[in-house]
Design a protein around this motif. Structure first.
Motif, PDB file in Angstrom:
ATOM      1  N   ASP A 239       1.012  -1.413   0.005  1.00 17.76           N
ATOM      2  CA  ASP A 239       0.046   0.253   0.344  1.00 17.76           C
ATOM      3  C   ASP A 239       1.014   1.025   0.009  1.00 17.76           C
ATOM      4  O   ASP A 239       1.921   1.535   0.831  1.00 17.76           O
ATOM      5  N   GLU A 282      -1.694  -0.766  -4.130  1.00 17.59           N
ATOM      6  CA  GLU A 282      -2.531  -0.011  -3.429  1.00 17.59           C
ATOM      7  C   GLU A 282      -2.058   1.410  -3.290  1.00 17.59           C
ATOM      8  O   GLU A 282      -1.322   2.043  -3.358  1.00 17.59           O
ATOM      9  N   LYS A 385      -8.152  -7.928   4.012  1.00 22.17           N
ATOM     10  CA  LYS A 385      -6.770  -6.554   5.250  1.00 22.17           C
ATOM     11  C   LYS A 385      -6.552  -6.504   7.018  1.00 22.17           C
ATOM     12  O   LYS A 385      -7.363  -5.410   6.623  1.00 22.17           O
TER      13      LYS A 385
HETATM   14 ZN    ZN Z   1      -4.963   1.898   2.384  1.00 19.39          ZN
END
Ligand code: ZN
Ligand code: PGA
Length: 424
Positions: A239, A282, A385
């Motif tokens: 991310d 991400e 997640k």
């Molecule tokens: Zn995020």
């Protein structure tokens, strides 16, 4: 019918106040909803109502609790908890603002989740089965953090989450076993270079690195040290959370001492995709950089999963607009970004109908609440997640998945690597 609505302040995993709502039905069945809290929030998320001032760093939630007691509770009493959509519409209208800032997204999501739990309890169903409505649903593929970074680790590194996905696992519990070994190996590697400095907000190792790529190299080394083939058995997910270090197409990677434009950051990330066994990225660019997100998604060409979090903020309309523009191929779904269960579900279903992947996600500020595991399973999100493999607000979620896997009459199998968008 709903008889009692109780609102109280509880504490999240950062020791900060948050909102809890408990709903009791006339038959005595009940449900509790707790609002989580993000640290790297998208600009278009539902707004949390916080008191400001000195107390608890301005983060107390007395005003949000008052709004629940004075307005939400009277409006909920006497209603059927099974009417989630009707109740959520009522909550949205009662708040009356486009960003839920009057009563607070935290008050709304806690109330909406409490209603959902109360409805499942009234139906005497575990939440996931109540949501599945007779469909066969698998347990989700976990995305688990090994190093924390960005806003979750004092910006020690620029990138927010260095995660692994056990792509070789054929059961949920096996994915946890494999991740446990990688997490342990990463800790040993850090200790070996005198770089073990505790854990970040979501339980990942504190990222004591000189460059962002050192974290990636260490992650690959940890996968190997744990006895797995990088890519085949255990792959990397990142991310970037680029909104935290860039806007208006300008990005500053402090650790790498690099000032990049949108193309520059795209190129760097594409280089990482070539060099490392990455299967998911991400927020590769900032939430306001749609052109960059489109260009990156095109350049990736479906090889890896491109996930929209800050950019899409669990909003069905934004998901449809992104698909039109050609940005991302997967949506991160966080209930408190939307503010109600029904809007969360609408965003998830919009993504599913467009052929996008979906990941149910917790926040960096969490509690013992495990609802997210049931939402991921019952709605067949495919992926989950919730942070790292340490600290009980994280482990509570993983352990709940183990319970669902091992109880008779549980979910049907495991989504596995097929749930990933992208064909690497
Ligand atoms: Zn995020
Ligand atoms: P947050 O981070 O909960 O602090 O917003 C989680 C994420 O960015 O995915």
């Amino acid at each position: 019918t709903i008889e009692q609505v109780l609102a109280r302040r509880v504490w999240d995993s950062r020791g900060r106040p948050t909102v809890e709502v408990e709903i009791v039905n006339a038959d005595g069945s009940s449900g509790i909803g707790i609002a989580p809290a993000g640290a790297s929030r998208g600009r278009h998320e539902a707004v949390e109502l916080r008191d400001g001032g000195e107390r608890f760093g301005g983060r107390d939630v007395q005003e949000a609790l008052r709004g629940i007691e004075r307005e939400i509770a009277p409006a909920l009493r006497g209603r059927d908890a099974a009417d989630q959509e009707g109740i959520d519409r009522m909550l949205i209208a009662l708040d009356g603002t486009p960003d839920k800032s009057r009563l607070g997204g935290n008050a709304l999501i806690a109330s909406s989740l409490a209603v959902l739990h109360a409805a499942a309890a009234h139906a005497r169903q575990p939440l996931w089965r109540h949501l599945a409505q007779g469909r066969e649903v698998p347990l989700p593929l976990p995305q688990i953090q090994i190093f924390g970074g960005g806003a979750h680790a004092g910006r020690r590194v620029d990138i927010q989450d260095f995660m692994v996905i056990a792509t070789g696992a054929t059961r949920f519990s096996q994915a946890l076993e494999m991740t446990a070994e990688v997490y342990r190996a990463a800790g040993e590697l850090m200790a070996g270079r005198d770089a073990l400095a505790g854990v970040a907000d979501e339980g990942g190792w504190w990222p004591d690195f000189a460059r962002n790529e050192d974290a990636l190299d260490t992650l690959v080394a940890a996968i190997e040290r744990a006895g797995f083939t990088p890519g085949d058995e255990v792959a990397i997910a990142l991310d970037i959370a680029a909104s935290e270090f860039g806007a208006g197409g300008r990005y500053r990677l402090a650790l790498d001492q690099a000032e990049l434009d949108s193309d520059g950051l795209c190129e760097r990330l594409l280089r990482w995709i070539e060099r490392y066994p990455i299967v998911s990225i991400e927020d590769p660019l900032a939430e306001d950089d749609e052109a960059g997100l489109v260009a990156f998604t095109r350049a990736v060409g479906g090889r890896v999963q491109v996930v929209g979090d800050d950019y899409l903020v669990t909003n069905a309309q934004r998901v449809r607009a992104a698909a039109q523009a050609g940005a991302c191929n997967c949506v991160l779904v966080k209930p408190n970004q939307a503010g109600t269960v029904s809007e969360t579900r609408a965003a998830l279903e919009a993504a599913q109908s467009l052929g996008y992947g979906t990941i149910m996600s917790a926040r960096s500020g969490e509690t013992e609440d495990v609802a997210i595991v049931h939402l991921a399973t019952g709605w067949n999100a495919g992926q989950l997640k919730v942070g790292s493999f340490a600290r009980s607000e994280r482990m509570a979620k993983w352990n709940e998945g183990v319970r669902l896997e091992t109880r008779p009459g549980g979910p049907a199998g495991f989504a596995g690597r097929a749930a990933l968008a992208g064909r690497r």
